[in-house]
Scaffold this motif. Structure first.
Motif, PDB file in Angstrom:
ATOM      1  N   ARG A  69      -4.723  -2.911  -2.114  1.00 50.54           N
ATOM      2  CA  ARG A  69      -3.658  -2.793  -3.116  1.00 50.54           C
ATOM      3  C   ARG A  69      -3.329  -4.151  -3.725  1.00 50.54           C
ATOM      4  N   MET A  70      -3.295  -5.197  -2.888  1.00 50.57           N
ATOM      5  CA  MET A  70      -2.992  -6.528  -3.408  1.00 50.57           C
ATOM      6  C   MET A  70      -4.104  -7.030  -4.337  1.00 50.57           C
ATOM      7  N   ASP A 115      -3.499  -5.484   6.591  1.00 51.99           N
ATOM      8  CA  ASP A 115      -4.430  -4.404   6.908  1.00 51.99           C
ATOM      9  C   ASP A 115      -5.279  -4.059   5.677  1.00 51.99           C
ATOM     10  N   GLY A 116      -6.261  -3.223   5.867  1.00 46.12           N
ATOM     11  CA  GLY A 116      -7.212  -2.913   4.802  1.00 46.12           C
ATOM     12  C   GLY A 116      -6.581  -2.298   3.565  1.00 46.12           C
ATOM     13  N   THR A 147       2.206 -12.107  -1.358  1.00 48.22           N
ATOM     14  CA  THR A 147       1.062 -12.889  -0.908  1.00 48.22           C
ATOM     15  C   THR A 147       1.509 -14.232  -0.347  1.00 48.22           C
ATOM     16  N   ALA A 148       2.426 -14.902  -1.047  1.00 50.44           N
ATOM     17  CA  ALA A 148       2.928 -16.201  -0.589  1.00 50.44           C
ATOM     18  C   ALA A 148       3.596 -16.080   0.776  1.00 50.44           C
ATOM     19  N   THR A 149       4.349 -15.018   0.992  1.00 51.50           N
ATOM     20  CA  THR A 149       5.014 -14.817   2.279  1.00 51.50           C
ATOM     21  C   THR A 149       3.985 -14.620   3.384  1.00 51.50           C
ATOM     22  N   LYS A 150       2.972 -13.816   3.112  1.00 49.61           N
ATOM     23  CA  LYS A 150       1.914 -13.584   4.113  1.00 49.61           C
ATOM     24  C   LYS A 150       1.204 -14.896   4.454  1.00 49.61           C
ATOM     25  N   ALA A 188       0.835  -1.202   0.000  1.00 51.02           N
ATOM     26  CA  ALA A 188       0.000   0.000   0.000  1.00 51.02           C
ATOM     27  C   ALA A 188       0.870   1.253   0.000  1.00 51.02           C
ATOM     28  N   GLU A 189       2.141   1.100   0.417  1.00 50.48           N
ATOM     29  CA  GLU A 189       3.044   2.247   0.541  1.00 50.48           C
ATOM     30  C   GLU A 189       4.166   2.262  -0.495  1.00 50.48           C
TER      31      GLU A 189
END
Length: 66
Positions: free
Chosen positions: A47-48, A41-42, A30-33, A12-13
């Motif tokens: 953004r993803m 967060d929202g 995404t894979a790491t998360k 997002a940043e």
């Protein structure tokens, strides 16, 4: 003034400037998360989703952390 490096920022940043790397970056983020069960967060989620919408056919592969 203190500034954050790109390593301290979520999508997002900060995003990579090269358009051809955006889908790979999104998939790896995404894979790491998912692997580590990290919170999103929202703003990061939105953004993803935007990135994913432009990356049809990109697969996210991950192995859950032990």
């Amino acid at each position: 003034m203190w500034s954050r490096s790109k390593a301290d920022q979520d999508p997002a940043e900060w995003l990579p400037s090269a358009p051809d790397t955006l889908c790979r970056y999104g998939a790896e983020w995404t894979a790491t998360k998912l692997r580590w069960g990290l919170a999103v967060d929202g703003a990061e989620r939105e953004r993803m989703l935007d990135i994913a919408a432009g990356c049809g056919g990109t697969e996210v592969e991950f192995t859950p952390a032990p």
